[in-house]
Design a protein around this motif. Sequence first.
Motif, PDB file in Angstrom:
ATOM      1  N   LYS A 248      13.931   0.264  -0.613  1.00 25.71           N
ATOM      2  CA  LYS A 248      13.663   0.285   1.147  1.00 25.71           C
ATOM      3  C   LYS A 248      12.449   1.037   1.239  1.00 25.71           C
ATOM      4  O   LYS A 248      11.780   0.758   2.401  1.00 25.71           O
ATOM      5  N   PRO A 249      12.037   2.230   0.671  1.00 26.60           N
ATOM      6  CA  PRO A 249      10.881   2.922   1.024  1.00 26.60           C
ATOM      7  C   PRO A 249       9.615   2.447   0.703  1.00 26.60           C
ATOM      8  O   PRO A 249       8.517   2.601   1.119  1.00 26.60           O
ATOM      9  N   HIS A 250       9.748   1.095   0.034  1.00 28.56           N
ATOM     10  CA  HIS A 250       8.397   0.433  -0.355  1.00 28.56           C
ATOM     11  C   HIS A 250       8.071  -0.749   0.592  1.00 28.56           C
ATOM     12  O   HIS A 250       7.076  -1.368   0.409  1.00 28.56           O
ATOM     13  N   LEU A 251       9.131  -1.204   1.373  1.00 34.68           N
ATOM     14  CA  LEU A 251       8.815  -2.407   1.992  1.00 34.68           C
ATOM     15  C   LEU A 251       7.617  -2.527   3.063  1.00 34.68           C
ATOM     16  O   LEU A 251       7.044  -3.382   2.958  1.00 34.68           O
ATOM     17  N   LEU A 252       7.182  -1.395   3.350  1.00 35.20           N
ATOM     18  CA  LEU A 252       6.232  -1.392   4.471  1.00 35.20           C
ATOM     19  C   LEU A 252       4.918  -1.251   3.699  1.00 35.20           C
ATOM     20  O   LEU A 252       3.679  -1.372   4.198  1.00 35.20           O
ATOM     21  N   LYS A 253       4.884  -1.154   2.313  1.00 38.51           N
ATOM     22  CA  LYS A 253       3.692  -1.235   1.532  1.00 38.51           C
ATOM     23  C   LYS A 253       3.601  -2.829   1.103  1.00 38.51           C
ATOM     24  O   LYS A 253       2.161  -2.856   0.698  1.00 38.51           O
ATOM     25  N   ILE A 254       4.226  -3.582   1.193  1.00 38.22           N
ATOM     26  CA  ILE A 254       4.068  -5.104   0.558  1.00 38.22           C
ATOM     27  C   ILE A 254       3.140  -5.472   1.493  1.00 38.22           C
ATOM     28  O   ILE A 254       2.751  -5.620   2.745  1.00 38.22           O
ATOM     29  N   LYS A 255       1.972  -6.353   0.545  1.00 37.34           N
ATOM     30  CA  LYS A 255       1.055  -6.920   1.004  1.00 37.34           C
ATOM     31  C   LYS A 255       0.923  -8.730   0.552  1.00 37.34           C
ATOM     32  O   LYS A 255      -0.414  -9.215   0.352  1.00 37.34           O
ATOM     33  N   ARG A 256       2.072  -9.032   0.252  1.00 37.55           N
ATOM     34  CA  ARG A 256       2.127 -10.500  -0.096  1.00 37.55           C
ATOM     35  C   ARG A 256       3.180 -10.982   0.714  1.00 37.55           C
ATOM     36  O   ARG A 256       4.420 -10.252   1.005  1.00 37.55           O
ATOM     37  N   PRO A 257       3.316 -12.237   1.212  1.00 39.47           N
ATOM     38  CA  PRO A 257       4.264 -12.926   2.016  1.00 39.47           C
ATOM     39  C   PRO A 257       5.511 -12.785   1.239  1.00 39.47           C
ATOM     40  O   PRO A 257       5.850 -13.172   0.113  1.00 39.47           O
ATOM     41  N   THR A 258       6.753 -12.062   1.770  1.00 36.37           N
ATOM     42  CA  THR A 258       7.930 -11.491   1.045  1.00 36.37           C
ATOM     43  C   THR A 258       8.938 -11.843   2.105  1.00 36.37           C
ATOM     44  O   THR A 258       9.035 -11.218   3.231  1.00 36.37           O
ATOM     45  N   LEU A 259      10.059 -12.520   1.758  1.00 36.13           N
ATOM     46  CA  LEU A 259      11.259 -12.642   2.291  1.00 36.13           C
ATOM     47  C   LEU A 259      12.483 -12.120   1.988  1.00 36.13           C
ATOM     48  O   LEU A 259      12.731 -12.109   0.511  1.00 36.13           O
ATOM     49  N   LEU A 260      13.265 -11.447   2.534  1.00 39.30           N
ATOM     50  CA  LEU A 260      14.571 -10.694   2.304  1.00 39.30           C
ATOM     51  C   LEU A 260      15.642 -11.371   3.128  1.00 39.30           C
ATOM     52  O   LEU A 260      15.618 -11.523   4.328  1.00 39.30           O
ATOM     53  N   ILE A 261      16.472 -12.079   2.464  1.00 40.91           N
ATOM     54  CA  ILE A 261      17.876 -12.610   3.165  1.00 40.91           C
ATOM     55  C   ILE A 261      19.085 -11.834   2.842  1.00 40.91           C
ATOM     56  O   ILE A 261      19.538 -11.962   1.880  1.00 40.91           O
TER      57      ILE A 261
END
Length: 327
Positions: A248-261
């Motif tokens: 969770k703490p790393h989600l806002l660092k993501i810089k590639r299109p990424t989907l969580l379901i």
Amino acid sequence: MPVFTSDFSPTLPFKNGHFNTMYRPLFMKDTCSFLRKRITTWDHDFIDLDFSLVGSKTIVILIHGLEGSSESKYIASTSKHLNKKGLDTVCFNLRGCSGDDNLLLGTYHSGKTEDVDFVVKHILENYKYENIIIIGFSLGGNLTLKYIGEQSENISPKIKGAIAISVPIDIASGEVEMERLKNKLYLEVFFKTMKNKILEKAHKFPEFNLDKDKLFKATKFKHLEKLYTVPVFGFESPEDYWAKASAKPHLLKIKRPTLLINSKDDTFLSTECYPYDEAHNSDFFFFEAPNYGGHCGFMTSFKPSENTWLEHRIERFIRENIQINIL
């Protein structure tokens, strides 16, 4: 990115989260023929990679969940579907999960992204793929999201995106949820294999000095973490492990299109595992929360041919958001 409105709408029995969770592993017959390659790690261990190749320029790395493997039904069904759409796949069997015990005392845990990085670099250095996509389920989804986030500044341009399904992105609250009475059966299944593996490690590594009495009495993940995960992997405490391993703490660092379901009726997940705010505040992280689906289930009916919503949703995200050409 906006939170997606889900179109997942199962028939009545599959609107029960437990029913949906159990139906796939118990009744679906998905299998996939893999070609296994064993690679040697930097720390003198091995990782088993199971490939299913159709001659694509794109490969999808699949990472299974807790105590899963390439034989997990969701891995087989996803691999088969992506192969039909013209994509190569490789299942990364976490250490100790391929059917053969790994060589070291340490196996895997929810945050061990150094192994993900090693597998990605192996693919980059030994194959000529133009595109790499990572898809993780449950624990494998946590590894996927954490890796994509923490590597955001150094990630290879060939890694085009990622998808994660049914992920306890906040381990501390997720474990509390897992240990509720409603999940007692699942916990017993996990603990049976996990305790046996820890016992086997203690036999092979007597210097480990396992307190077997405490192991036999363990009823919570925290108990196993105190006995094994914390001392073996160098954490200060279970709380330290939860904080350092959670995606969770790393989600806002993501810089590639990424989907969580994450389905809303997933009995494994806590309220903290539904990151609406992070999705709204990110340009790359997408979130979808179907009302139904259970944990790694997403079954819609008793007809096997109709139980492909998840595979088609993965395909659609790859085509529309990661923007990879597929059949």
